[in-house]
Design a protein around this motif. Structure first.
Motif, PDB file in Angstrom:
ATOM      1  N   UNK A 105       0.819  -1.218   0.000  1.00 28.79           N
ATOM      2  CA  UNK A 105       0.000   0.000   0.000  1.00 28.79           C
ATOM      3  C   UNK A 105       0.849   1.263   0.000  1.00 28.79           C
ATOM      4  N   UNK A 106       1.975   1.237   0.695  1.00 33.09           N
ATOM      5  CA  UNK A 106       2.685   2.507   0.881  1.00 33.09           C
ATOM      6  C   UNK A 106       3.968   2.638   0.073  1.00 33.09           C
ATOM      7  N   UNK A 116      11.488   4.586   3.073  1.00 28.41           N
ATOM      8  CA  UNK A 116      10.603   3.663   3.795  1.00 28.41           C
ATOM      9  C   UNK A 116      11.467   2.661   4.547  1.00 28.41           C
ATOM     10  N   UNK A 117      11.139   2.433   5.817  1.00 25.59           N
ATOM     11  CA  UNK A 117      11.796   1.403   6.611  1.00 25.59           C
ATOM     12  C   UNK A 117      10.761   0.353   6.983  1.00 25.59           C
ATOM     13  N   UNK A 129      10.147   8.674   5.243  1.00 23.98           N
ATOM     14  CA  UNK A 129       8.779   9.149   5.054  1.00 23.98           C
ATOM     15  C   UNK A 129       7.735   8.191   5.632  1.00 23.98           C
ATOM     16  N   UNK A 130       8.098   6.911   5.787  1.00 26.47           N
ATOM     17  CA  UNK A 130       7.150   5.935   6.315  1.00 26.47           C
ATOM     18  C   UNK A 130       7.913   4.818   7.005  1.00 26.47           C
ATOM     19  N   UNK A 131       7.289   4.265   8.046  1.00 29.51           N
ATOM     20  CA  UNK A 131       7.852   3.143   8.793  1.00 29.51           C
ATOM     21  C   UNK A 131       6.769   2.089   8.946  1.00 29.51           C
ATOM     22  N   UNK A 164       3.514   7.480   9.133  1.00 30.35           N
ATOM     23  CA  UNK A 164       3.820   8.336   7.971  1.00 30.35           C
ATOM     24  C   UNK A 164       4.292   9.695   8.457  1.00 30.35           C
ATOM     25  N   UNK A 165       5.144  10.308   7.635  1.00 33.82           N
ATOM     26  CA  UNK A 165       5.628  11.647   7.972  1.00 33.82           C
ATOM     27  C   UNK A 165       4.536  12.675   7.682  1.00 33.82           C
ATOM     28  N   UNK A 166       4.395  13.602   8.603  1.00 35.43           N
ATOM     29  CA  UNK A 166       3.470  14.709   8.425  1.00 35.43           C
ATOM     30  C   UNK A 166       4.290  15.973   8.169  1.00 35.43           C
ATOM     31  N   UNK A 167       4.054  16.587   7.033  1.00 27.98           N
ATOM     32  CA  UNK A 167       4.782  17.821   6.705  1.00 27.98           C
ATOM     33  C   UNK A 167       3.784  18.981   6.713  1.00 27.98           C
ATOM     34  N   UNK A 168       4.202  20.089   7.252  1.00 29.19           N
ATOM     35  CA  UNK A 168       3.326  21.267   7.341  1.00 29.19           C
ATOM     36  C   UNK A 168       3.177  21.887   5.959  1.00 29.19           C
TER      37      UNK A 168
END
Length: 223
Positions: free
Chosen positions: A41-42, A154-155, A176-178, A219-223
């Motif tokens: 999915x990611x 991604x990890x 960006x995602x784990x 997931x990373x949240x970016x402003x």
């Protein structure tokens, strides 16, 4: 050697490491199903993926199929699994994937660690005085060095409790995602809080759509 096909991934598993419970899950297509679904999915084409704990190479193949094999670096500590993982990656057309041998550790870890190769491969882990199996010395690959060398986006992590050592310092911005499988039987409940807190401080928040049971995604949240 028995062959299985799960979600289009062809796997050959030597009899010496196959046990009835895992054989049944492989035959039913239920082996590592939550982790594989979250990875599919990611992970998108071109993502740089670092996989910690490759098992038999099933999730490795899912990652390579999504990102491109040249963008996958898989790490496995069990020396008896390296040939199995490599063969399954190659059989699925992922010859360009990188496979590293070692146990992942934090900054300041020793150069080697004692690893217990359990009769059931999925139960193998860093030796803690419990369990059965051959104990071998394996090299330690420090997480910070892996981050610096490969700069993964991604990890994906399933290292049977070894994750407890990896969340003392914030993770870098390029992650960006784990996706990880927690092992609450291996550490106190407070450790799960530390993992979540560390990733939150790193800008990575819990992602319900990537999470189910002990498999959790961020997931990373970016402003």
């Amino acid at each position: 050697m028995p062959d299985f096909t799960i979600h289009g991934v062809h796997l050959t598993v030597p009899d010496r490491i196959l046990r009835p419970r895992i054989a049944a899950r492989l035959a039913a297509g239920a082996y590592e199903q939550f982790e594989a679904a979250a990875a599919a999915r990611c992970i998108t084409s071109g993502a740089r993926v670092l996989e910690l704990g490759a098992g038999i190479g099933f999730v490795s193949c899912i990652c390579a199929r999504g990102a491109g094999a040249e963008n996958l670096v898989s790490v496995e500590a069990n020396p008896h699994m390296r040939d199995v993982i490599r063969a399954n990656l190659d059989a699925n057309g992922h010859q360009a994937a990188t496979l590293l041998h070692g146990a992942v550790g934090a900054a300041g870890a020793a150069e080697t660690v004692t690893f217990r190769c359990a009769p059931a491969f999925w139960a193998s882990a860093i030796a803690d005085g419990s369990g059965r199996g051959e104990e071998v010395a394996v090299p330690v690959l420090r997480l910070a060095d892996l981050f610096a060398a490969y700069r993964p986006n991604v990890v994906v992590m399933d290292i049977e409790g070894g994750e407890a050592a990896l969340f003392d310092a914030p993770w870098p911005d390029h992650v960006e995602a784990v996706l990880m499988e927690l092992h609450p039987e291996a550490y106190p409940a407070a450790m799960i809080g530390r993992i979540f807190d560390c990733l939150l401080r790193s800008g990575l928040v819990y992602a319900p759509d990537l999470s189910r049971s002990a498999v959790v995604g961020f997931r990373r949240v970016r402003e």
